[in-house]
Design a protein around this motif. Sequence first.
Motif, short mmCIF file in Angstrom:
data_model
loop_
_atom_site.label_atom_id
_atom_site.label_comp_id
_atom_site.label_asym_id
_atom_site.label_seq_id
_atom_site.Cartn_x
_atom_site.Cartn_y
_atom_site.Cartn_z
N PHE A 1 0.80 -1.22 0.00
CA PHE A 1 0.00 0.00 0.00
C PHE A 1 0.84 1.28 0.00
N ARG B 1 -6.30 4.44 2.72
CA ARG B 1 -6.77 3.25 2.01
C ARG B 1 -7.29 2.18 2.97
N ALA C 1 -7.76 -4.17 -2.38
CA ALA C 1 -7.42 -2.76 -2.33
C ALA C 1 -8.40 -1.96 -3.14
N PRO C 2 -8.77 -0.75 -2.69
CA PRO C 2 -9.72 0.06 -3.44
C PRO C 2 -9.07 0.62 -4.68
#
Length: 380
Positions: A330, A359, A379-380
Amino acid sequence: MKTLLKFVAPLVLILLCEGLFRLGAWEPMTKPESHAGTSVRVKRALQDPALQKLDFVTLGSSRPVYGIDHEALAALAQQHGYLHANLSMPGSHWLTIDVVTDWLARHRPALRGGVIATDLTSFLYAGNGSYELGIAAPFRTFADDATVAVHVPFELKDMASWGTHSALYQYREDIQDFVRHPRQRRSALQWWRERPAEEIILRNASDTRDMCAFGVDTVAACDKVEASTDPAADGLKHQCKELRGALAGRADFSAQARQQPMPEYMQRTRDAIRNRLNALRWQQPPVVVLMPLTGAWKEVSPLGLHEWTLSVLQPLADSGRIRLIDATDFLQDDANSTCRYYFDFYHQNDAGRQQLMGRLLPLLGAALYPASSSGTAAAP
């Protein structure tokens, strides 16, 4: 008869002291800055009347201590009418997770759930060294010896491992330090006793330094660290020694995982982690977060470590036993900006925490307060 008494009396005294130490008699005097002292502070804070109805917890090492926004998680819980406390402690590994979750089962049986924040390096071995015995000591009971021995096996020649079965031996150095510096100990204890419980387990740790003078994306950053004359780089030099040692002995987990049979230490690691996560009886599945790693640590980690970690956790996620959030990458921006997010090769600074939580918080919110969900959060 006198000869027998001379032999038996000291033994009885030792056993009495052992029992008292196991029951926590020394905890009020434990050095606050020690591993055990950190656990004592957390345990004491949990006795605060305002924290008796505990709903969610965060467990883990110093990575989540600095990398997760505990105040944001507490605020999110409050929006839903719950209390979420941070029980992560520096140095924690799976032994601490084992012992603390057992303590919570005894003392907070109504716990709804929580976050176990770990990282890829925590899947190298079932144990992380005898130092972790100190972290676990205040939360242990007489019945925990077998659990502890899974992570720190007793070895007669390794005196540090004797704490696996002896609380008195575990605290021996702390007692010696108290005898040498009683005045300083009392002063430190008084300072910590004046700290409110909310400050200990509901507030964020803070560090604004960054690593942009050196970098964090490759072990080559250690060349600059080792050439530095700045005293502030001394701690980084110790980390660089560890990084270079890991690189020199880099294993291949991809190949080892395919061996038949798989190496015993890998089986023990996998089984210890799965057994603990399966044994949790929280009202909802624990959320396991794989925290970000710097490029330097990815470089020295065994080949295939990420895949091995997911092979341990993914079956539990697929069965709904856990909710899994893989945040390993991330914070992996370009090499010119990642350094802004860390204050050493391990830990995120305040900017890194903010960047990660942008996130991570929505994913944690969905995992902790779901209508119904399971599996791996993407993950977005």
